[in-house]
Each structure stands twice: as structure tokens, then as C-alpha cells.
Design an enzyme around this catalytic site. Sequence first.
Site, PDB file in Angstrom:
ATOM      1  CG  HIS A 193      -2.103  -0.943   0.794  1.00  0.00           C
ATOM      2  ND1 HIS A 193      -2.273  -2.097   1.525  1.00  0.00           N
ATOM      3  CD2 HIS A 193      -3.348  -0.829   0.062  1.00  0.00           C
ATOM      4  CE1 HIS A 193      -3.483  -2.545   0.988  1.00  0.00           C
ATOM      5  NE2 HIS A 193      -4.087  -1.689   0.103  1.00  0.00           N
ATOM      6  CD  GLU A 435      -9.352  -7.488  -2.465  1.00  0.00           C
ATOM      7  OE1 GLU A 435      -8.573  -6.914  -2.830  1.00  0.00           O
ATOM      8  OE2 GLU A 435     -10.314  -6.973  -1.787  1.00  0.00           O
ATOM      9  CG  ASP A 459      -5.010  -7.825  -1.260  1.00  0.00           C
ATOM     10  OD1 ASP A 459      -4.050  -8.091  -0.610  1.00  0.00           O
ATOM     11  OD2 ASP A 459      -5.924  -7.050  -1.074  1.00  0.00           O
ATOM     12  CB  CYS A 506      -9.660  -1.501  -9.360  1.00  0.00           C
ATOM     13  SG  CYS A 506     -10.212  -2.590  -7.414  1.00  0.00           S
TER      14      CYS A 506
HETATM   15  C1  PEP Z   1      -6.307  -5.242  -4.604  1.00  0.00           C
HETATM   16  O1  PEP Z   1      -6.087  -5.927  -3.852  1.00  0.00           O
HETATM   17  O2  PEP Z   1      -5.757  -5.233  -5.818  1.00  0.00           O
HETATM   18  C2  PEP Z   1      -6.895  -3.781  -4.415  1.00  0.00           C
HETATM   19  C3  PEP Z   1      -7.112  -3.005  -5.613  1.00  0.00           C
HETATM   20  O3  PEP Z   1      -7.134  -3.544  -3.021  1.00  0.00           O
HETATM   21  P1  PEP Z   1      -5.869  -3.100  -2.209  1.00  0.00           P
HETATM   22  O4  PEP Z   1      -4.640  -2.532  -3.103  1.00  0.00           O
HETATM   23  O5  PEP Z   1      -6.418  -1.659  -1.436  1.00  0.00           O
HETATM   24  O6  PEP Z   1      -5.574  -4.091  -1.239  1.00  0.00           O
HETATM   25 MG    MG Z   2      -6.975  -5.376  -1.826  1.00  0.00          MG
END
Ligand code: PEP
Ligand code: MG
Length: 581
Positions: A193, A435, A459, A506
Site C-alpha cells: 500500500h 481478491e 491481493d 482495480c
Molecule cells: C487489490 O488488492 O488489488 C486492491 C485494489 O485493493 P488494495 O490494493 O487496496 O488491497
Molecule cells: Mg485488496
Amino acid sequence: MNLSLKGVPASRGIVIGPALVLSGAAGDDGQERRLEPREVEPEIERLLKAVATTRDQLLDLKRRVAMEIGQKHAEIFNAHILFLDDPTFLVETQEQVRKQRTCAEWAVRGYVDRYARMLDAVGDGMMRERQGDIRDVGKRVVQNLRGGSLAPLSESAERRILVARDLSPSETAQLDLGKVLAFATDQGGPTSHTAVIARTMEMPAVVGLEQATLHIKDGDTLILDGGAGVVVVSPDKETLARYRQRQAELKVKERELKAVSRLPAVTKDGRVIKVFGNIELPEEARNAAAKGAEGVGLFRTEFLFVNRNNLPTEEEQFEAYRLALRHSHPHPVTIRTLDLGGDKFVTHLGMSGEMNPFLGLRAIRLCLAHPYVFKVQLRAILRASHFGPVRIMYPLISGLEELRQANQILEETKRDLARRSIPYDPDVPVGAMIEVPSAAITADLLAKEVSFVSVGTNDLIQYTMAVDRNNERIAYLYDPLHPAILRSLRMIVAASEKARVRLSLCGEMGADPLFAMVLVGLGLRELSMSAGSIPVVKKVLRSIGYREAHALVVQAMKLATGAEIRELLSSSAVGRRVTEA
Ligand code: PEP
Ligand code: MG
């Protein structure tokens, strides 16, 4: 000296500037510092202020825990507060600062050590347990004294390249763009993150350098190339000139991309791909729109919850969601419900240390465990849905039961609003993120009960490959082109097509031009990514044909390893066009 360090590319951009090395890891205890006589009284003031802040934090924690988990659990904080209120603590620490002229951190640590040793000597089991409480309070006070782990930044007059062992996602979100040019960390993986936030902030960054804090000293001149994942320490004249030239070339490229960002992402053979933006804070929706986003495909709402001592109220959240809607008008905003846990923590909500936080009480699981917090958020989202096109998205769904449980709470919240005649969109689309491998494998079942699905590849790759997305030592295994990932994606595409449910993606995979081409070839028509990547992805998608991408993917799916697939992609004519963009 020209020492070149190689790490993991986290956020594109080349910067040149002086280093600021944060030596201590977050939560590190203070060093002994001798005070000048004139420093003593301000130091006492600093101590008292830190104790008062700690007390407020603990009271807030206690209130939250009582509400969320139960009175009994909240009582453990009484012991913490009692310790702070003990006159001996305040008298002795102040005396030490006055008489020995040591800094407040040192005085607190000394007192805590003496007290804990005394409890140990008593030999009673319960007393020993209290040692942990006391050390915990001591740590909190010291952290407040240090003004958080980023305190040295506030003293820096010029913009620097921050070098640290690690930065938590919440620390990264706090970085002041007026003070920080870029950052480099020893730890971290490509989709941690921390890296994701750097991309959103468009702050160049390299993570996973392993020994940057060992090789770099405060004030060293650094070149940081975020796209290449390289940091050059004390560059010679020729290297500096070379990178300045590259910086200038990048600027020209950026201008070209700006022109493309306004255009739709239509492939040469006419397939329309929707490109959305990922945001962490509502204000970022404006930048996403400016970069050509056709709405927000992922609003990571947990960033409204971090870096504060209490939970955001329903009203605060409502305002935040409305603001994101205003900036995205007339396009939709996909609001993901709280995804705390994993690598994003808050001091409230009673989040305790877990052995495997990524496999623990995270995201939707945490919300289902704290329905009160979940309902407040759902109420705020639903109220915002009256003012613009909102989509609700649940993170980390692992199966149908979880989805149904979340929907049940959503329905209760809707009824509650209806009873009070508070307007909301009764048809607000509700989707699940895919995910977790179990969700990918049962995508056909999930797709029947949602209005859309969105693949979170960050994820999904982590859990499918069993590779911690934050761990630089195994980052080489984190491969979006691994056959297991491509097969999962193919399965999800087929399931959503069969159920006629909208499919989006995403994860950061969509932000990489080569991977974006693969995703389109697999059949995806909606991608959401950090704003900075939108123009280049649009440019690439406009330069390829869907059919050629699809044919290439069909060929790639016959290969056995990620390396073979990568080789095929980069040696193909379309792949070469993409990498040159
Ligand atoms: C992901 O896991 O791809 C996602 C978009 O969520 P995050 O990166 O916030 O875990
Ligand atoms: Mg995620």
C-alpha cells in the site's frame, strides 16, 4: 562515489536532491540527549503535553472498545490510564529532566524500566503481566514525544529525498509534498500500500532497497529513478548530466501524454475500454478526472480512518463521499467499504497484533465483526448516493456467506434510512471484489448475487502465489503473468460474461501498459488505476487492436511459465509497440 542501489520500482519519476535519512523505525525508543539549562522548562512542557495526548488517546480507545467489543475488554485501559495518572510517574520523570538534564524520552524510558523491573521482582504472575501494559504506555508516550516517526521532516527547510527502513501506508499518506521530493525504503514490495499511495500522490519512489539506510547518509546527493527502481548515491558529473537529460525527455513525454488523456480508450478495432481512477482521499478524485478518469473505480475509504485518534463520524464520511462525487461528476464513484487490517492499522477498533495480519481480521471480516462501524459507513454512503452515481463495493469477499451477511446489514441500513425518510438511491449497485482465490474459483456463484465484480489483483496475486505483497525478498515471485494468475482471470471473465455482470479490475496490474494489453486481450473492458498511470494506459490501448491482443493472449495461455509468457509478449510486434509507449 556513484554507488547505484537497485530496488523495486514503486512510483515513476526521476528526481535529484539531498537525502534525509530516518534512522529509527517507527515506535523506536528515544536516545539519551543532554539538555542545555535553557532547554529544561520547554522539555517539561513537552513531556506534559505528550502525557496529556497519550491520556486522550487511551480514553478514546477505551470508549471505542467498550462500544465495539464490550465493557470488560475496555477495562484493561484503566490500568494504562492509572499508570499515567500516578503522581510518582510525573514527579520522577520531571525531576529527572530537571536534575539530570536528560531529554523527556530518556526519562520516560528510565522510569518505565525501573517500574517494570520492580514488578518482575515481586514475582507474582499478574504483576508480571502488568509489565507489558506499562511498557506499552511508555512506548505511546515516547512516540507522542517524537511527534510520530516523521518528526525530523518538519525541521527540514529544503525538499529532500526521504530514506527510511520502511514507511507505513498511513505515514506515506501524511508525507508533505512541499517537503518530500521522493522516498526510498529498505523494505516493501511493488504493490504494498505504501507503493500504491506513492503512485496516487505522484511521488517518485523506490522500495525494497534492502540496505539504503546503511549506505546513505543525511545530506548525500541522490538520484532516484522510480520507474527503474534505482537510487544513485553521490553521483559523479557525468551520471548527473545523463539523468538530467532523461528528466527533460520525460517532461516532453508527459506533455504528449496529457493530450491523450482527454481522449477515450478505444482500441484500433473499435473496442471501448473504460478507464477509472483509484483514490485514497476524496480530493484526489479531481486529479483523477484531470488525468482522464471516467469515474472512480476504487475509493480506498480506510484512509479516512487512519492518522487520527477516533473514528470519522457519519457526517464526515458523508461529506467525503459527496466531495468525491462532486469532483467526478457526472461519472460514478465506486466506494469500497473499509479495508483495514493487513498492513493498514488504526489504534482504535481494538485491533490487536496478529501473527498473520493479511490472513486475519481484515477488510469485510473486520466490518462484520464491528457492525456498528460498518453501519455508520453504509449510512454515509447511502446518503451520498442520493447526490450522484455511487457504487458500493465490499473488499476481500471470500465466499457467498460473507457477501450475504454484508448485504443483510446493508438492507437493515436501508430500512433504517427509509423509516427516517432519509433519501438514498434504492438501486445503488453493490459489488464484490475478487481478491481471494476462493472468490476467483467461485466467481460464477458470486456473480449471480451482485451487480458487478471488480478484481483486486494486488491481493489476488498475493494470496494465489502465497507471496506477501510487502516483502521485498520474495518480490521476484510476485508475477502477474504467472499462468495461475492468467487462468484465474480467464475464469473470472468467463463467469461474469455468463452471468452478464459488469466486470472491472482495480489492482495495479491494470496500470502497467504491457499487462493492460494482456487484460484487454483477456476480455476486460473496465480498468481502474492510480491517476498517474491513466494517460499512458490510454495511449497504449489506443495503439493496439483488441483482436491482436486477444490472439497474443491465446498463445500466451499455452505456455507454462511466467518467464516464457513475458518473452512472448515482449518479442511480439504489439508488445514492442506497447513497451515503447
Ligand atoms: C487489490 O488488492 O488489488 C486492491 C485494489 O485493493 P488494495 O490494493 O487496496 O488491497
Ligand atoms: Mg485488496
